[in-house]
Enzyme design. Structure first.
Site, PDB file in Angstrom:
ATOM      1  N   CYS A  15       0.812  -0.858   0.226  1.00 14.75           N
ATOM      2  CA  CYS A  15       0.367   0.160   0.352  1.00 14.75           C
ATOM      3  C   CYS A  15       0.776   1.341  -0.340  1.00 14.75           C
ATOM      4  O   CYS A  15       2.414   1.297   0.399  1.00 14.75           O
ATOM      5  CB  CYS A  15      -0.770   0.030   1.291  1.00 14.75           C
ATOM      6  SG  CYS A  15      -1.681  -1.351   1.161  1.00 14.75           S
ATOM      7  N   GLY A  41       1.433   0.029  -5.381  1.00 18.51           N
ATOM      8  CA  GLY A  41       0.650  -1.718  -5.616  1.00 18.51           C
ATOM      9  C   GLY A  41      -0.243  -0.772  -6.415  1.00 18.51           C
ATOM     10  O   GLY A  41      -0.662   0.259  -7.235  1.00 18.51           O
ATOM     11  N   ASN A 116      -1.263   1.657   5.521  1.00 15.28           N
ATOM     12  CA  ASN A 116      -0.035   0.995   5.549  1.00 15.28           C
ATOM     13  C   ASN A 116       0.352   0.304   6.135  1.00 15.28           C
ATOM     14  O   ASN A 116       0.939   1.013   6.600  1.00 15.28           O
ATOM     15  CB  ASN A 116       0.535   1.891   4.240  1.00 15.28           C
ATOM     16  CG  ASN A 116       2.015   1.551   3.632  1.00 15.28           C
ATOM     17  OD1 ASN A 116       2.783   2.108   3.939  1.00 15.28           O
ATOM     18  ND2 ASN A 116       2.143  -0.132   3.422  1.00 15.28           N
ATOM     19  N   GLY A 117       0.124  -0.850   5.914  1.00 15.93           N
ATOM     20  CA  GLY A 117       1.285  -2.132   6.556  1.00 15.93           C
ATOM     21  C   GLY A 117      -0.018  -3.386   6.916  1.00 15.93           C
ATOM     22  O   GLY A 117      -0.848  -3.370   5.820  1.00 15.93           O
ATOM     23  N   TYR A 256      14.108  -2.708  -1.653  1.00 14.79           N
ATOM     24  CA  TYR A 256      13.799  -2.890  -2.892  1.00 14.79           C
ATOM     25  C   TYR A 256      12.531  -2.266  -2.494  1.00 14.79           C
ATOM     26  O   TYR A 256      11.886  -1.637  -3.970  1.00 14.79           O
ATOM     27  CB  TYR A 256      13.313  -4.542  -2.673  1.00 14.79           C
ATOM     28  CG  TYR A 256      11.926  -4.121  -3.567  1.00 14.79           C
ATOM     29  CD1 TYR A 256      12.707  -4.274  -4.918  1.00 14.79           C
ATOM     30  CD2 TYR A 256      10.606  -5.037  -3.444  1.00 14.79           C
ATOM     31  CE1 TYR A 256      12.038  -5.541  -6.088  1.00 14.79           C
ATOM     32  CE2 TYR A 256      10.296  -5.634  -4.953  1.00 14.79           C
ATOM     33  CZ  TYR A 256      10.934  -5.544  -5.727  1.00 14.79           C
ATOM     34  OH  TYR A 256       9.544  -5.959  -6.451  1.00 14.79           O
TER      35      TYR A 256
END
Ligand code: SF4
Length: 485
Positions: A15, A41, A116-117, A256
Site C-alpha cells: 500500500c 500497489g 499501509n501496513g 527494494y
C-alpha cells in the site's frame, strides 16, 4: 506474492497512502500523489474527499491512471480535503470490497481511513467484535480499525482513534479524514514510512517523499514512530499517545520497496542502494568482466558494486516496462515458447563475458533461474550472482506480500544448493551486518535490533497473534479470502 501467468516472483509492498488538507482540487492532487506511489500497489486505488458537507468515495480496480485521471471521476470527488490509497491485493484479494480508503458514517461523524501496513491481531479482534454483533463487509484489517473507532467508549473523536489503535499490534502508517481533521499516525515501531509535507500552505501526508516531489511540495519531516498528528483549521497538533517502543523501521524499504528518489527516515534510498552494492563487492567480489543489474531494482546496487570492484557497469538485461497483469492468459503453446515478457538479454553485451549479475533478493528462485538461463543463452562465459540483501528466510506479516515460509528458497536450501538450483557459477548474499553498514549502522545490535529485519532473521518485533495459537484458524481464513491492508 505476485503470481502472474508467467511466474514473476518478486515481493510486493501492499500500500501507499496520500492525503491533503484544505486545497482546491484536493482529489486531483491526491491522484498525482498516488501516481508517484504506484510502485507501492498497482491493483486498485481509492480516494475519499470531503466537500464541507458530505464525503465522496471512489474506489476502483487498476492503476491510478486507469480511472482517476478521468474528469468525470474527479468531478465526483469535490472538496478541499481528500485522502487516497493505492493497493496491491493479495492473491484472490477480495475484489473491490477490500479497496481503500474505508469510509463509514459513525455516531461521531463520517470517517475515512487509508492504511499501509498489516495489523497482526486484526482477525482475532475482528472475531471478538463479530461475537458482539459487528458486521464486516470486507476481509481487510483496515475495516477493523473503523469498527474499533466506532465502538470506542472515549468521548472525543481523537481519543476514539487512539483507543482503537492502542488495541492493535503490527504495522500501521495511516491517514484518516473526518469532517474537521486529517489524521496521520505511525505505529510505535514505525515499521512503515509516513511523511509530512506542505504545498502552498496545505499540509500533506504521504508514504514517501517522491509523492511530494511530483507536485512540487515541500518535505517538512517524517511522522515519528508512535506519533499521531491532527491537522485542522487550527494547525497541526502532534502527540505520542502510545507506549513508547524502540523504533524498528522496515529495512527492506531501503533494499527494494521505496522508490530510489525518496528520502526515508533521513536517508536517500538511491544512496543506500549504491552503498549496499559497495558492501556486496567488498564482501563477495569475484574476478569478472562486467557487472549487470537485474532491472530495475538491481540497478543502484549494481552501480555501487561496479564502482567498488572497478568493473564496467553494463545494461546486459533490458526490461519491458509495459507488462501489465492484464496481459493475455497464456495457453500451453505460448508457455512453451519461453516468452520473455519482462526481460530480454542484450546479447552483444554479454557474449563471452564473465558476468556479475546483481539482484535485490531471491524469493522462490524461479525468476532468478529464468534470468540466469537467459544470460547464459546470450553467451555469457560465467554467471556470478550477487544479491543485495541477506537470504529471505521468513515471511513478512507487516504489509508485504510474501509466500509462506516453506516456499522461500532460502528457507529450505543452503546457499550452495541455491546456486545449483539457479544454475550459477557462484552465488553470494549481502550479510546482515553488511546491510546494516549500508544504512550507516556499524552492525546489527542483536539484543536491540535497530530495524525490522524479520524476513532475514526471523526476529519479529511484535507478537503475531493471528498466526499463533487460537489465531491460526483466522489466518487460514485470511489466506483463503485475502485482504491484508
Ligand atoms: S519482515 Fe521484512 S519486509 Fe516485513 S517489515 Fe520486516 S524487514 Fe520489512
Amino acid at each position: 506474492m505476485d503470481e502472474t501467468p508467467f511466474g514473476d516472483d518478486t515481493l510486493h509492498e501492499e500500500c501507499g497512502v496520500f492525503g491533503i488538507f484544505k486545497r482546491t482540487d484536493a482529489a486531483a492532487v491526491v491522484t498525482l500523489g498516488l501516481h508517484a506511489l504506484q510502485h507501492r500497489g498497482q491493483e486498485a486505488a481509492g480516494i475519499v474527499s470531503f466537500d464541507g458537507t458530505q464525503f465522496h468515495v471512489e474506489r476502483h480496480a487498476g492503476l491510478i491512471g486507469d480511472t482517476f485521471t478521468k474528469q468525470s471521476v474527479l468531478e465526483r470527488l469535490p472538496g478541499e480535503s481528500a485522502i487516497g490509497h493505492t493497493r496491491y491485493a493479495t492473491t484472490g484479494g477480495g475484489g473491490l470490497r477490500n479497496v481503500q480508503p474505508f469510509f463509514a458514517e459513525l455516531s461521531a461523524g463520517g470517517f475515512a481511513v487509508a492504511h499501509n501496513g498489516n495489523i497482526t491481531n486484526a482477525l482475532t479482534v475482528q472475531r471478538e467484535l463479530q461475537r458482539r454483533g459487528s458486521i464486516f463487509s470486507s476481509t481487510s484489517d483496515t475495516e477493523t480499525i473503523l469498527h474499533l473507532v466506532a465502538t470506542s467508549a472515549a468521548r472525543l473523536f481523537n481519543d476514539k482513534v487512539i483507543d482503537a489503535l492502542s488495541r492493535l499490534e503490527g504495522a500501521f502508517s495511516l491517514v484518516g479524514l473526518s469532517s474537521t481533521t486529517m489524521i496521520g499516525v505511525r505505529d510505535p515501531l514505525g515499521i512503515r514510512p509516513l511523511v509530512l509535507g506542505e504545498f502552498e500552505g496545505s499540509p500533506i501526508l504521504a508514504s514517501e517523499t517522491c509523492a511530494l516531489d511530483i507536485i512540487g511540495a515541500e518535505f517538512v519531516r517524517d511522522i515519528a514512530p508512535g506519533e499521531m498528528v491532527i491537522i485542522s483549521q487550527d494547525g497541526i497538533e502532534s502527540m505520542f499517545p502510545f507506549q513508547a517502543r524502540r523504533p524498528r523501521f522496515c529495512i527492506f524499504e531501503y533494499v527494494y520497496f521505496a522508490r530510489p528518489d525518496s528520502t526515508v527516515e533521513g536517508r536517500n534510498v538511491y544512496d543506500i542502494r549504491k552503498r549496499i552494492g559497495v558492501e556486496l563487492a567488498r564482501e563477495s567480489g569475484t574476478p569478472a568482466d562486467i557487472v549487470v543489474p537485474v532491472p530495475d531494482s538491481g540497478v543502484p546496487a549494481a552501480i555501487g558494486y561496479a564502482q567498488e570492484a572497478g568493473l564496467p557497469f553494463e545494461l546486459g538485461i533490458i526490461r519491458n516496462h509495459y507488462v501489465g497483469r492484464t496481459f493475455i492468459q497464456p495457453t500451453d503453446s505460448i508457455r512453451h515458447m519461453g516468452v520473455k515478457l519482462k526481460h530480454n538479454a542484450n546479447r552483444r553485451t554479454l557474449e563471452g563475458k564473465r558476468v556479475v549479475l546483481v539482484d535485490d533478493s531471491i524469493v522462490r528462485g524461479t525468476t532468478s533461474q529464468k534470468i540466469v538461463q537467459m544470460v547464459r543463452e546470450a553467451g555469457a562465459a560465467e554467471v556470478h550472482m550477487r544479491i543485495a540483501s541477506p537470504p529471505t528466510r521468513a515471511s513478512c506479516f507487516y504489509g508485504v506480500d510474501t509466500p509462506e515460509k516453506a516456499k522461500l528458497l532460502a528457507s529450505r536450501m543452503t546457499v550452495e544448493e541455491m546456486a545449483e538450483f539457479i544454475q550459477v557459477d557462484s552465488l553470494a548474499f549481502l550479510s546482515i551486518d553488511g546491510l546494516y553498514r549500508a544504512v550507516d549502522e556499524p552492525s546489527r545490535n542483536k539484543m536491540m535490533p535497530q530495524f525490522c529485519d524479520a524476513c532475514f532473521t526471523g526476529d519479529y518485533p511484535t507478537s503475531l497473534t493471528d498466526q499463533d495459537g487460537a489465531g491460526a484458524d483466522n489466518v487460514r481464513q485470511l489466506s483463503l479470502l485475502g485482504g491484508a491492508g
